[in-house]
Motif scaffolding. Structure first.
Motif, PDB file in Angstrom:
ATOM      1  N   SER A 151     -45.248   3.159 -35.241  1.00  0.00           N
ATOM      2  CA  SER A 151     -46.551   3.029 -34.592  1.00  0.00           C
ATOM      3  C   SER A 151     -47.263   4.378 -34.591  1.00  0.00           C
ATOM      4  CB  SER A 151     -46.369   2.542 -33.151  1.00  0.00           C
ATOM      5  OG  SER A 151     -47.590   2.499 -32.459  1.00  0.00           O
ATOM      6  N   ILE A 152     -48.590   4.331 -34.688  1.00  0.00           N
ATOM      7  CA  ILE A 152     -49.415   5.531 -34.586  1.00  0.00           C
ATOM      8  C   ILE A 152     -50.315   5.383 -33.377  1.00  0.00           C
ATOM      9  CG2 ILE A 152     -51.129   7.004 -35.679  1.00  0.00           C
ATOM     10  CD1 ILE A 152     -50.093   6.092 -38.377  1.00  0.00           C
ATOM     11  N   ASN A 153     -50.297   6.368 -32.509  1.00  0.00           N
ATOM     12  CA  ASN A 153     -51.139   6.330 -31.328  1.00  0.00           C
ATOM     13  C   ASN A 153     -52.476   6.996 -31.647  1.00  0.00           C
ATOM     14  OD1 ASN A 153     -52.046   6.040 -28.718  1.00  0.00           O
ATOM     15  ND2 ASN A 153     -50.819   7.702 -27.889  1.00  0.00           N
ATOM     16  N   TYR A 154     -52.625   8.180 -31.256  1.00  0.00           N
ATOM     17  CA  TYR A 154     -53.856   8.934 -31.464  1.00  0.00           C
ATOM     18  C   TYR A 154     -53.945   9.458 -32.896  1.00  0.00           C
ATOM     19  CZ  TYR A 154     -55.948  13.639 -31.564  1.00  0.00           C
ATOM     20  OH  TYR A 154     -56.616  14.779 -31.917  1.00  0.00           O
ATOM     21  N   MET A 155     -55.148   9.493 -33.462  1.00  0.00           N
ATOM     22  CA  MET A 155     -55.394  10.148 -34.744  1.00  0.00           C
ATOM     23  C   MET A 155     -56.644  11.011 -34.591  1.00  0.00           C
ATOM     24  SD  MET A 155     -54.589   7.079 -37.475  1.00  0.00           S
ATOM     25  CE  MET A 155     -53.976   8.149 -38.794  1.00  0.00           C
TER      26      MET A 155
END
Length: 120
Positions: free
Chosen positions: A29-33
């Motif tokens: 999973s990727i949260n903030y970008m």
């Protein structure tokens, strides 16, 4: 995890560029970008950020000119830059908070940077 940024180049003032940054590797999973930039002799600064839910944040210096977006299916973040100014000249870096295992904390990763040069 690797972040590969692309799309930089030389553009005249008033022009546009679109940066892309694709995350690859073992990603759950990727949260903030986000996108940051660093001009010669200056500190790295935030340009745009986007949450996993799509909320965005911009400093006043780029608000109304830059737009950040993401494609969660492709683990990719974009930065559309319009009405570019010479003071936008910098190396642009992407950043992402990634978790590689369920239940593990998110860790921050950086892309290699892409140079944007705006001529007057």
């Amino acid at each position: 995890v690797q972040l590969q940024a692309s799309g930089g180049g030389l553009v005249q003032a008033g022009g546009s560029l679109r940066l892309s940054c694709a995350a690859s590797g073992s990603i759950v999973s990727i949260n903030y970008m986000g996108w940051y930039r660093q001009a010669p002799g200056k500190q790295r600064e935030l340009v745009a950020a986007i949450s996993s839910g799509g909320s965005t944040n911009y400093p006043d210096s780029v608000k109304g000119r830059f737009t950040i977006s993401r494609d969660n299916a492709k683990n990719t973040v974009y930065l559309q830059m319009n009405s570019l100014k010479p003071e936008d000249t910098a190396v642009y870096y992407c950043n992402a908070e990634v978790t590689r295992r369920l239940g593990s904390p998110y860790l921050g990763y950086w892309g290699q940077g892409t140079l944007v040069t705006v001529s007057s």
